[in-house]
Design a protein around this motif. Structure first.
Motif, PDB file in Angstrom:
ATOM      1  N   HIS A  30      50.223  84.174  34.811  1.00  0.00           N
ATOM      2  CA  HIS A  30      49.949  84.320  36.372  1.00  0.00           C
ATOM      3  C   HIS A  30      51.303  85.672  36.705  1.00  0.00           C
ATOM      4  CE1 HIS A  30      49.615  84.966  40.769  1.00  0.00           C
ATOM      5  NE2 HIS A  30      50.604  85.139  41.294  1.00  0.00           N
ATOM      6  N   ASP A  43      45.091  93.734  37.320  1.00  0.00           N
ATOM      7  CA  ASP A  43      43.850  92.422  37.206  1.00  0.00           C
ATOM      8  C   ASP A  43      43.336  92.910  35.875  1.00  0.00           C
ATOM      9  OD1 ASP A  43      44.860  90.534  38.970  1.00  0.00           O
ATOM     10  OD2 ASP A  43      43.212  90.809  40.319  1.00  0.00           O
ATOM     11  N   ARG A  70      49.982  89.351  37.049  1.00  0.00           N
ATOM     12  CA  ARG A  70      50.770  90.918  38.367  1.00  0.00           C
ATOM     13  C   ARG A  70      51.210  91.832  37.443  1.00  0.00           C
ATOM     14  NH1 ARG A  70      47.506  89.400  41.209  1.00  0.00           N
ATOM     15  NH2 ARG A  70      47.974  87.734  43.034  1.00  0.00           N
ATOM     16  N   GLU A  82      55.558  84.895  43.563  1.00  0.00           N
ATOM     17  CA  GLU A  82      54.608  84.597  42.581  1.00  0.00           C
ATOM     18  C   GLU A  82      55.329  84.852  41.348  1.00  0.00           C
ATOM     19  OE1 GLU A  82      50.926  86.742  43.590  1.00  0.00           O
ATOM     20  OE2 GLU A  82      51.791  88.271  44.097  1.00  0.00           O
TER      21      GLU A  82
END
Ligand SMILES: [Zn+2]
Length: 867
Positions: free
Chosen positions: A457, A465, A461, A591
């Motif tokens: 993840h 994407d 980031r 995140e």
């Protein structure tokens, strides 16, 4: 693979019973860190619970585990299997086509655990030529008549009987996950338990039932012929080509797998299954379940076609295999397993149509499905690189959650994953890619899974994407049908993004730990904030992390963000903003995998709850206020939770209201709103939570609603309503009205009924308790067991001895840790009965789980001191 859950997934607040204690005990290992933060108990099932003990507690470093040397490549296998159900044996004939990998070979070494061999021969021009061999119960060394060179193919025929049960423990524990092939109730001697067999290859257990090179960097195609009873169906990898009736009640099924995959992904399942069919474009899908559960299966697996479409679009790579079957079996040794085209799931997914209304198994379905790309199409070359399989499978849960259930839901799930990792890392931080380990099974932990997913993840980031998903596309296309190591992923991401990713991979994949930040914010000039970051992790053991980190703040309804890069142990960052900033958030969306020690005041948490647009940040604020018991702020926050757009916050708010009597006095004006949630909320967990609050606050005021909702289609809702009725101060629901629920098979109803019988000391219900006990399994049984024990302890005229025998049989034979623990706990109530304590002591000695064993010992010791 998805790990087998140690912790049951039930909403604990539904049950005010001694089993809460049990859950706390269970929580010591797997669920502890999640009890505070979890919004959705179901979420903790996947990976937080690490069942295996880490037995390596030596001072020496565990040995370096090299990637298996490739001497021989198995190209193709023809496997013809029959089963001796009575003796639990596999009678096999394997024809293997092999070739030297690079260097000439005179000897072929195959993994074959606990076999007895018949003829071992070379096939040359259609003729069999017997070969000599040596066998040490683990591997067979076959001597070729002459040296084979690269490009030569050698065909061998091996006749054998495999004994999956051999060398898998002493039998007393009845727990083993190394059999490779499992016969379930093979003689059909257990009522209500279907006869079946299934396999579990990962890590190196396929060689318990066919001879192979049992390594993840091997790849082969195969044809499998299965001789099975006519009454049963078979499932395997690839396509079912033909079925031939053998006339004597037997049938031979021919499965063809013409795309190469690793031996640990080869699988079969045989049983009296019903098949529910579905499709995604031309791809046919099958959901195999016990008969009678077809409608439930259709619902449990209903997202599968959508999921496949979503993953195909996201990756730009079509589903790589011939078909996709999902099979629910009994007594599975893990949560689920991603066998190529044939994922196998534990029986917890076996739900009837009504139970399936509240199914929350999407995540495990997504996990195994994503493995079909990451794990099956592209395979970690060694268990050291396991995270290349599991990080992706774990992260697919996030991807699907965000796509299907929204960003807030996915983010909160990520926080739960993070907490699971922290719990493990605190005890023993490890590298994500680990070349030194004692046992390959140790790799299946919250590092390979949770941390792996979180690291992906962060990579996403960092790259954005477009680059991240294009990188995945390149990685899959470049390495399709190949084994990989972590650098293959790095190189694909570098090629696409143009970035040097060595620092990222070094710190996250090859080093231990995570950043721990001490954060200070100087608000004295609100237009020009000064932030001080210190990386306070032990820099002797862990790196100084290079960390892009998002700062965010609100100007009215507008969320503003700025990304800053931390690169040093101590760093100051000035944030100039035209307008004053009253509260700056660091990692508001949580995140980044880090511990941030930013100390906020209660007032600041209140502000965070009120202004943050991120559900996960509002949830965290609520959570912090609850753990601080900040009653004043909570008084303001709790009413807002009930209308929050994020269902986890509504649910959490309700559980807070229910947990403390004080709120009944302070916030009783909310009662009407709580009642509306019970009736109307789109989320059944929220509705159940609301009913629990009403049960605590004013049960007699809702007698009518409880009575009606006890027949709600959702068992979550109906169970909570039934419990509300049971709690009415005047025991008014008459017995016959309650007895109407006796035929219900869902534990949520059984538990309500059990509580009623127990509280009202209703005599003569022993047979119902016995019957219900034998019908329940898994989590349901776990919760029911406490009521069962209490009934036979407390209600006169019931048959105590039989209950004790039944509990002992769970303690001795059940394969699930938490159920054995449940039986032990329940039996503690019977220790005054003759012989009980002695027998518990004896069985405690035999317990296989070290964790349970020490827990048992502790309690037995205390008991002996008391007596
Ligand atoms: Zn997995």
């Amino acid at each position: 693979m998805t790990q087998k859950p140690l912790c049951p997934k039930i909403n604990l607040s539904t049950f005010n019973f001694s089993f809460l204690l049990l859950a706390l005990i269970l929580g010591l290992e797997g669920c502890k860190s999640t009890t505070r933060i979890v919004a959705d108990e179901n979420e903790v099932w996947d990976t937080l619970a690490v069942e295996e003990e880490d037995f390596w507690i030596g001072v020496d470093t565990p040995p370096y585990q090299p990637t298996a040397t490739r001497s021989i490549d198995v190209l193709h296998m023809d496997l013809d299997l029959r089963f001796d159900w009575k003796n639990q044996q596999v009678i096999g004939k394997a024809k293997l086509r092999l070739t030297p990998y690079f260097y000439p070979q005179k000897i072929v070494v195959l993994d074959a655990q606990d076999f007895e061999f018949g003829k071992v021969a070379r096939i040359q021009n259609g003729q069999l030529e017997a070969l000599s061999y040596r066998y040490d119960e683990q591997q067979i060394q076959i001597y070729l008549p002459e040296e084979a060179a690269v490009g030569d193919t050698v065909e061998l025929e091996v006749n054998y009987i495999a004994f999956p049960d051999r060398n898998t423990g002493d039998g007393s524990t009845a727990i083993t996950d190394t059999k490779g092939l499992y016969f379930i109730d093979p003689l059909d001697s257990i009522p209500a338990k279907p006869t079946m067999l299934w396999t579990q290859g990962e890590t190196q257990h396929s060689s318990k039932w066919f001879p192979t090179i049992d390594q993840p960097n091997e790849r082969l195609t195969h044809d499998i012929w299965l001789t099975v009873p006519d009454s049963m169906v078979s499932i395997s990898n690839g396509r079912l080509l033909e079925q031939e009736s053998l006339g004597n009640g037997l049938r031979k099924d021919h499965w063809k797998m013409d795309l190469p995959h690793a031996p640990y992904l080869v699988a079969i399942a045989v049983g009296d299954f019903a098949k529910v069919t579905a499709s995604h474009g031309d791809l046919s899908l099958g959901y195999y379940v016990e008969k009678g559960f077809e409608k439930g299966a259709a619902r449990v697996f209903e997202s599968t076609p959508q999921m496949i479409g979503y993953f195909e679009n996201t990756l730009g790579v079509p589903f790589p295999w011939q078909k996709y079957d999902q099979i629910i079996v009994r007594d599975f040794v893990s949560g689920a397993m991603e066998n190529t085209t044939a994922s196998i799931f534990m029986e917890e997914l076996l739900l009837d149509e009504r139970e399936a209304l509240d199914s929350e198994w999407d995540y495990i379905i997504a996990h195994e499905l994503f493995h079909q790309w990451f794990g099956d199409l592209v395979t970690a070359e060694s268990w050291s690189n396991l995270t290349l399989n599991e990080a992706f499978a774990n992260y697919s849960e996030y991807l699907w959650n965000a796509h299907r259930y929204g960003q807030d839901h996915a983010d909160l799930k990520l926080v739960v994953e993070k907490e699971g990792y922290f719990a493990e890392a605190e005890a023993e931080p490890k590298e994500l890619i680990r070349f030194n380990y004692a046992d390959a099974e140790d790799l299946f932990d919250a590092h390979s899974y949770n941390k792996g997913g979180l690291v992906l993840h962060m990579l996403r980031r960092q790259l954005g994407d477009a680059a991240f998903f294009k990188g995945l596309n390149l990685y899959l296309n470049q390495h399709a049908f190949q084994a990989v190591e972590a650098h293959d992923l790095r190189l694909a991401m570098e090629r696409v993004s143009g970035q040097d990713l060595n620092p990222f991979f070094n710190q996250w994949f090859f080093a231990k730990g995570h950043p721990e930040l001490a954060i200070e914010v100087d608000y004295s000039l609100p237009e020009n904030l000064l932030l001080r970051f210190s990386q306070v992790q032990d820099l002797n053991e862990f790196p100084i992390f290079q960390l892009p980190i998002t700062l965010s703040w609100y100007e009215g309804k507008i969320r503003k963000t700025k990304t800053v890069h931390l690169t040093q142990a101590e760093q100051e960052i000035a944030l100039e903003n035209g307008n004053p900033i009253s509260l700056i958030y660091v990692n508001e969306g949580q995140e980044i995998l880090m511990k941030g020690n930013q100390v906020l005041s209660n007032a600041q948490y209140l502000q965070q709850f009120k202004e943050s647009q991120l559900g996960v940040a509002r949830y965290a604020a609520l959570d912090s206020l609850v753990s601080r018991e900040a009653m004043e702020e909570l008084k303001e926050v709790l009413p807002m939770t009930l209308s929050d757009s994020f269902e986890a916050i509504r649910e959490r708010g309700l559980s807070v209201l229910q947990a403390d009597e004080q709120w009944k006095e302070d916030l009783d004006s909310l009662e009407e709103q709580v009642y509306r949630l019970a009736e109307e909320d789109p989320n059944n967990k929220v509705r159940a939570g609301a009913l629990e609050v009403l049960t605590e606050w004013n049960p007699s005021g809702y007698r009518g609603a409880f009575t009606r909702l006890a027949r709600d289609p959702s068992y979550l809702v109906a169970g909570a309503a039934l419990m509300g009725l049971v709690r009415l101060s005047d025991p008014v629901v008459d017995l016959s009205w309650m007895e109407a629920f006796e035929s219900e098979t869902n534990f949520r109803m059984s538990v309500g009924l059990a509580e009623y019988y127990l509280v009202n000391k209703v005599q003569g219900k022993g047979p119902w308790f016995e019957q219900t006990f034998s019908k329940l399994a898994g989590e349901g049984l776990y919760y029911f067991m406490g009521y069962y024990g209490s009934y036979f302890m407390e209600v006169e005229g019931s048959e105590k001895e039989r209950a004790i025998r039944r509990l002992f049989s769970v303690l001795e034979f059940n394969s699930k840790d938490y159920l054995r623990l449940g039986a032990f706990q329940t039996l503690l109530g019977f220790v005054m009965e003759a012989g009980v304590l002695d027998k518990m002591t004896a069985l405690a000695e035999k317990e296989k789980s070290e964790e349970l064993k020490s827990y048992y010992a502790y309690y037995l010791e205390m008991l002996k001191e008391e007596n």
